[in-house]
Scaffold this motif. Sequence first.
Motif, PDB file in Angstrom:
ATOM      1  N   LEU A  67     -18.102  -2.716   6.835  1.00 56.13           N
ATOM      2  CA  LEU A  67     -17.617  -2.958   8.183  1.00 56.13           C
ATOM      3  C   LEU A  67     -18.517  -3.983   8.858  1.00 56.13           C
ATOM      4  CD1 LEU A  67     -16.732   0.663   9.325  1.00 56.13           C
ATOM      5  CD2 LEU A  67     -15.255  -1.063   8.272  1.00 56.13           C
ATOM      6  N   LEU A  68     -17.910  -4.864   9.648  1.00 55.34           N
ATOM      7  CA  LEU A  68     -18.639  -5.881  10.391  1.00 55.34           C
ATOM      8  C   LEU A  68     -18.417  -5.674  11.886  1.00 55.34           C
ATOM      9  CD1 LEU A  68     -17.786  -9.122   8.390  1.00 55.34           C
ATOM     10  CD2 LEU A  68     -19.832  -7.706   8.196  1.00 55.34           C
ATOM     11  N   TRP A  69     -19.483  -5.863  12.625  1.00 57.63           N
ATOM     12  CA  TRP A  69     -19.380  -5.755  14.068  1.00 57.63           C
ATOM     13  C   TRP A  69     -20.305  -6.776  14.692  1.00 57.63           C
ATOM     14  CZ3 TRP A  69     -22.615  -4.968  18.147  1.00 57.63           C
ATOM     15  CH2 TRP A  69     -22.002  -4.667  19.371  1.00 57.63           C
ATOM     16  N   PRO A  70     -19.916  -7.458  15.726  1.00 58.80           N
ATOM     17  CA  PRO A  70     -18.605  -7.423  16.357  1.00 58.80           C
ATOM     18  C   PRO A  70     -17.632  -8.355  15.643  1.00 58.80           C
ATOM     19  CG  PRO A  70     -20.067  -8.867  17.609  1.00 58.80           C
ATOM     20  CD  PRO A  70     -20.875  -8.283  16.466  1.00 58.80           C
ATOM     21  N   ALA A  71     -16.352  -8.041  15.753  1.00 54.22           N
ATOM     22  CA  ALA A  71     -15.299  -8.896  15.191  1.00 54.22           C
ATOM     23  C   ALA A  71     -14.764  -9.764  16.323  1.00 54.22           C
ATOM     24  CB  ALA A  71     -14.197  -8.052  14.561  1.00 54.22           C
ATOM     25  N   ALA A  72     -13.856  -9.249  17.097  1.00 60.01           N
ATOM     26  CA  ALA A  72     -13.354  -9.933  18.287  1.00 60.01           C
ATOM     27  C   ALA A  72     -13.737  -9.049  19.467  1.00 60.01           C
ATOM     28  CB  ALA A  72     -11.844 -10.108  18.207  1.00 60.01           C
ATOM     29  N   GLY A  73     -14.514  -9.585  20.377  1.00 59.11           N
ATOM     30  CA  GLY A  73     -15.004  -8.738  21.463  1.00 59.11           C
ATOM     31  C   GLY A  73     -15.914  -7.674  20.881  1.00 59.11           C
ATOM     32  N   ALA A  74     -15.594  -6.434  21.146  1.00 56.46           N
ATOM     33  CA  ALA A  74     -16.391  -5.325  20.614  1.00 56.46           C
ATOM     34  C   ALA A  74     -15.673  -4.635  19.458  1.00 56.46           C
ATOM     35  CB  ALA A  74     -16.695  -4.318  21.721  1.00 56.46           C
ATOM     36  N   ASP A  75     -14.641  -5.284  18.905  1.00 59.63           N
ATOM     37  CA  ASP A  75     -13.901  -4.720  17.776  1.00 59.63           C
ATOM     38  C   ASP A  75     -14.722  -4.754  16.494  1.00 59.63           C
ATOM     39  OD1 ASP A  75     -11.729  -4.379  19.415  1.00 59.63           O
ATOM     40  OD2 ASP A  75     -10.576  -6.044  18.587  1.00 59.63           O
ATOM     41  N   THR A  76     -14.261  -4.005  15.510  1.00 56.37           N
ATOM     42  CA  THR A  76     -14.855  -3.968  14.178  1.00 56.37           C
ATOM     43  C   THR A  76     -13.858  -4.561  13.195  1.00 56.37           C
ATOM     44  OG1 THR A  76     -16.039  -1.957  14.764  1.00 56.37           O
ATOM     45  CG2 THR A  76     -15.831  -2.425  12.424  1.00 56.37           C
ATOM     46  N   SER A  77     -14.364  -5.234  12.176  1.00 65.58           N
ATOM     47  CA  SER A  77     -13.489  -5.723  11.110  1.00 65.58           C
ATOM     48  C   SER A  77     -13.919  -5.108   9.786  1.00 65.58           C
ATOM     49  CB  SER A  77     -13.499  -7.249  11.011  1.00 65.58           C
ATOM     50  OG  SER A  77     -14.735  -7.725  10.566  1.00 65.58           O
ATOM     51  N   LEU A  78     -12.991  -5.018   8.889  1.00 60.37           N
ATOM     52  CA  LEU A  78     -13.280  -4.585   7.521  1.00 60.37           C
ATOM     53  C   LEU A  78     -13.470  -5.857   6.708  1.00 60.37           C
ATOM     54  CD1 LEU A  78     -11.576  -1.829   5.470  1.00 60.37           C
ATOM     55  CD2 LEU A  78     -11.841  -4.101   4.492  1.00 60.37           C
ATOM     56  N   TYR A  79     -14.613  -5.986   6.043  1.00 58.88           N
ATOM     57  CA  TYR A  79     -14.915  -7.170   5.242  1.00 58.88           C
ATOM     58  C   TYR A  79     -14.817  -6.818   3.769  1.00 58.88           C
ATOM     59  CZ  TYR A  79     -16.988 -11.306   3.340  1.00 58.88           C
ATOM     60  OH  TYR A  79     -17.178 -12.455   2.608  1.00 58.88           O
ATOM     61  N   LEU A  80     -13.848  -7.406   3.104  1.00 61.67           N
ATOM     62  CA  LEU A  80     -13.660  -7.234   1.667  1.00 61.67           C
ATOM     63  C   LEU A  80     -14.671  -8.107   0.944  1.00 61.67           C
ATOM     64  CD1 LEU A  80     -12.116  -6.408  -0.917  1.00 61.67           C
ATOM     65  CD2 LEU A  80     -10.540  -8.304  -0.428  1.00 61.67           C
ATOM     66  N   LYS A  81     -15.583  -7.480   0.222  1.00 67.74           N
ATOM     67  CA  LYS A  81     -16.594  -8.235  -0.526  1.00 67.74           C
ATOM     68  C   LYS A  81     -16.123  -8.540  -1.935  1.00 67.74           C
ATOM     69  CE  LYS A  81     -20.393 -10.055  -1.998  1.00 67.74           C
ATOM     70  NZ  LYS A  81     -19.922 -10.659  -3.239  1.00 67.74           N
ATOM     71  N   GLU A  82     -15.469  -7.581  -2.578  1.00 72.14           N
ATOM     72  CA  GLU A  82     -15.062  -7.785  -3.972  1.00 72.14           C
ATOM     73  C   GLU A  82     -13.728  -7.105  -4.227  1.00 72.14           C
ATOM     74  OE1 GLU A  82     -15.359  -9.804  -7.060  1.00 72.14           O
ATOM     75  OE2 GLU A  82     -17.339  -9.592  -6.171  1.00 72.14           O
ATOM     76  N   LEU A  83     -12.820  -7.858  -4.809  1.00 68.32           N
ATOM     77  CA  LEU A  83     -11.544  -7.339  -5.299  1.00 68.32           C
ATOM     78  C   LEU A  83     -11.491  -7.716  -6.763  1.00 68.32           C
ATOM     79  CD1 LEU A  83      -8.720  -6.094  -4.676  1.00 68.32           C
ATOM     80  CD2 LEU A  83      -7.929  -8.434  -4.327  1.00 68.32           C
ATOM     81  N   TYR A  84     -11.389  -6.717  -7.633  1.00 68.13           N
ATOM     82  CA  TYR A  84     -11.416  -7.000  -9.065  1.00 68.13           C
ATOM     83  C   TYR A  84     -10.454  -6.070  -9.787  1.00 68.13           C
ATOM     84  CZ  TYR A  84     -13.051  -7.728 -13.824  1.00 68.13           C
ATOM     85  OH  TYR A  84     -13.121  -8.013 -15.157  1.00 68.13           O
TER      86      TYR A  84
END
Length: 147
Positions: A67-84
Motif C-alpha cells: 500500500l502507498l500513501w498518500p495517493a490522491a489527497g489522503a487516499d491510499t493506493s495499492l501498488y502492484l510490485k510483481e505479477l508473475y
Amino acid sequence: MEISRATEADTEVISQILGEIEEYYGGAPTPGDPGQIRSNLFSAQPAATVLLARDGDEVLGLASYSLLWPAAGADTSLYLKELYVRTAARRRGVARALMSALREEAAGLGCSRVEWTADTDNPPALALYEALGVEQHQGKVFYRTAI
C-alpha cells in the motif's frame, strides 16, 4: 482457479517462484530466502502481501503488492510490485484473474486506485494491460538507487 492471500505455509512455493522470476528477467534461477520471505510477508509489520492463483494444489502465479500513501489527497493506493504467471499456466487467464483480484483487494482496503510499472521490453505484460483497457501514464520517470 482460486485466488487467495498467501500464508506462511506458502513460503516454499513463493521461494521457488521468486527464482523463476529472477530467471525470467535474465538472472540466475536462485530461489528466494525463506527467512526473508517469512519476515517480509508474515511478520507483525509485513512489507507486502502476496495473492496466489491456484488450481487445486498447483500454484499458477502470484501478485505481490504494497500500500502507498498518500495517493490522491489522503487516499491510499495499492501498488502492484510483481505479477508473475508460471510458464505452464500462461495464456489461461491467470494474469487477468490476478488483476481482477487486485482490484477487489484494493476496493476492500479502501484504496482509490491500483498502480504499477511495467518493463518496456516485456511485450506480453504490455499487451495484457492494454487488453484490460488500462492506459499508460507518461508523466513520471522511474528512479532506482542502491543502498
